[in-house]
Motif scaffolding. Sequence first.
Motif, PDB file in Angstrom:
ATOM      1  N   PHE A 232       0.841  -1.186   0.000  1.00 14.98           N
ATOM      2  CA  PHE A 232       0.000   0.000   0.000  1.00 14.98           C
ATOM      3  C   PHE A 232       0.881   1.242   0.000  1.00 14.98           C
ATOM      4  N   PHE A 233       0.500   2.218  -0.817  1.00 10.67           N
ATOM      5  CA  PHE A 233       1.167   3.514  -0.767  1.00 10.67           C
ATOM      6  C   PHE A 233       0.202   4.588  -1.237  1.00 10.67           C
ATOM      7  N   CYS A 234       0.110   5.651  -0.472  1.00 14.52           N
ATOM      8  CA  CYS A 234      -0.593   6.859  -0.904  1.00 14.52           C
ATOM      9  C   CYS A 234       0.169   8.046  -0.348  1.00 14.52           C
ATOM     10  N   GLY A 235       0.277   9.092  -1.120  1.00 10.10           N
ATOM     11  CA  GLY A 235       1.056  10.245  -0.691  1.00 10.10           C
ATOM     12  C   GLY A 235       0.354  11.143   0.303  1.00 10.10           C
ATOM     13  N   CYS A 236      -0.849  10.766   0.738  1.00 14.00           N
ATOM     14  CA  CYS A 236      -1.567  11.624   1.679  1.00 14.00           C
ATOM     15  C   CYS A 236      -0.939  11.559   3.069  1.00 14.00           C
ATOM     16  N   SER A 237      -1.235  12.544   3.900  1.00 13.44           N
ATOM     17  CA  SER A 237      -0.731  12.585   5.273  1.00 13.44           C
ATOM     18  C   SER A 237      -1.623  13.510   6.097  1.00 13.44           C
ATOM     19  N   LYS A 238      -1.552  13.364   7.416  1.00 17.21           N
ATOM     20  CA  LYS A 238      -2.336  14.240   8.283  1.00 17.21           C
ATOM     21  C   LYS A 238      -1.856  15.674   8.156  1.00 17.21           C
ATOM     22  N   GLU A 239      -0.554  15.847   7.956  1.00 15.66           N
ATOM     23  CA  GLU A 239       0.000  17.202   7.804  1.00 15.66           C
ATOM     24  C   GLU A 239      -0.587  17.894   6.577  1.00 15.66           C
ATOM     25  N   ILE A 264     -13.350  15.131  10.560  1.00 14.38           N
ATOM     26  CA  ILE A 264     -12.868  13.933   9.883  1.00 14.38           C
ATOM     27  C   ILE A 264     -12.638  14.266   8.414  1.00 14.38           C
ATOM     28  N   SER A 265     -11.408  14.172   7.977  1.00 12.44           N
ATOM     29  CA  SER A 265     -11.075  14.392   6.571  1.00 12.44           C
ATOM     30  C   SER A 265     -10.682  13.054   5.944  1.00 12.44           C
ATOM     31  N   THR A 266     -11.212  12.789   4.766  1.00 11.89           N
ATOM     32  CA  THR A 266     -10.977  11.511   4.097  1.00 11.89           C
ATOM     33  C   THR A 266     -10.227  11.723   2.791  1.00 11.89           C
ATOM     34  N   CYS A 267      -9.171  10.972   2.605  1.00 16.03           N
ATOM     35  CA  CYS A 267      -8.432  11.029   1.341  1.00 16.03           C
ATOM     36  C   CYS A 267      -9.276  10.386   0.247  1.00 16.03           C
ATOM     37  N   ASN A 268      -9.505  11.114  -0.843  1.00 13.15           N
ATOM     38  CA  ASN A 268     -10.333  10.561  -1.914  1.00 13.15           C
ATOM     39  C   ASN A 268      -9.539   9.685  -2.875  1.00 13.15           C
ATOM     40  N   ARG A 269      -8.311   9.342  -2.491  1.00 11.48           N
ATOM     41  CA  ARG A 269      -7.498   8.428  -3.296  1.00 11.48           C
ATOM     42  C   ARG A 269      -7.356   7.050  -2.665  1.00 11.48           C
ATOM     43  N   ARG A 272      -8.382   6.672   3.407  1.00  9.06           N
ATOM     44  CA  ARG A 272      -7.891   6.820   4.784  1.00  9.06           C
ATOM     45  C   ARG A 272      -8.515   8.056   5.427  1.00  9.06           C
ATOM     46  N   ASN A 273      -8.922   7.914   6.704  1.00 12.85           N
ATOM     47  CA  ASN A 273      -9.524   9.009   7.460  1.00 12.85           C
ATOM     48  C   ASN A 273      -8.493   9.653   8.382  1.00 12.85           C
ATOM     49  N   TYR A 274      -8.550  10.977   8.480  1.00 10.18           N
ATOM     50  CA  TYR A 274      -7.707  11.724   9.418  1.00 10.18           C
ATOM     51  C   TYR A 274      -8.619  12.526  10.341  1.00 10.18           C
ATOM     52  N   SER A 275      -8.422  12.362  11.661  1.00  8.38           N
ATOM     53  CA  SER A 275      -9.266  13.011  12.655  1.00  8.38           C
ATOM     54  C   SER A 275      -8.509  14.165  13.321  1.00  8.38           C
ATOM     55  N   PHE A 276      -9.197  15.306  13.456  1.00 10.18           N
ATOM     56  CA  PHE A 276      -8.600  16.480  14.101  1.00 10.18           C
ATOM     57  C   PHE A 276      -9.433  16.833  15.329  1.00 10.18           C
TER      58      PHE A 276
END
Length: 290
Positions: A232-239, A264-269, A272-276
């Motif tokens: 698995f690889f995706c260039g997304c990150s919480k930053e 909650i932000s979700t990568c559309n690629r 993956r969910n990122y919670s703030f």
Amino acid sequence: MQNRIIKALIFNKQVRLYLLNNTHLLNEILHMNQGSNIISKEALANSISVMSMLSATLKGNQRLSAALSFDQPKSKIFVDTDAHGNVRGYANDFLLSSSKNYSTVKELIGLKGSIRMIKANDFNQFTGITDMPYQDLDRDFSHYFKQSDQTETLIKTTIHWQGNKEIKNSYGIYAQLLPQSPTHLLNKVEEHFQSIQCVLNEPKTLINSEIFSLLNQYFGEGEIIGESNVQFFCGCSKEMFFGLLHSVDAAELKGYLHSRDPIISTCNRCGRNYSFNEEEIKLILGELNG
């Protein structure tokens, strides 16, 4: 052989054969799609397995993307891979939130399913679209190559589930005829798929010489020509998403603080969910007001 592809030529170099075990990869990606029901999970896992094997067909900077549409056209699955074995995929929000309870993947695909694939590199791209007449992902992906590339191809995957969340084993084969080879050879590969599952299911106990011996046993004269990995690889990150939240209106951010709900932000690629949390939202507001 976890997350590994073995590449071989069989039947006296008349058929290209790839053997895959991607159990760890599927579990990693499916954990990012936890909202999925079991049928959409099965369809996503099946699609990722197929695209994992197709990564071995790519070279250089080539990338392959697949978009699957189903009986409800807004229900979609997206998977892409590259020549380095990087794979990511997700089911879209419409499919995840659908109130329709599908009992099988065949029912999910329905009569209006389609596969759209884009093969691209740094300089050009090719797009192909086919229907899904079999309502079976393995057979429909095989159908895609017969229609778009005029190449006889066999794709078979097997996924063993532990309950509705975890995959115990996932493996598959990709076989493609080389020029001037008789089509009945693919039938022989399909007939012996069950027989070689010991190679795919319990690979840690087998060395390449043993795999070579098994291939020769079932597929005549064979040759192992290489190996590759999938991951698995995706260039997304919480930053990255933290930076994007600076474009959100301050009043909306204050609304989240008032409700004490995380953003909650979700990568559309990759899904993956990122919670703030509250402190992170306050930090963004402070930077906006600063």
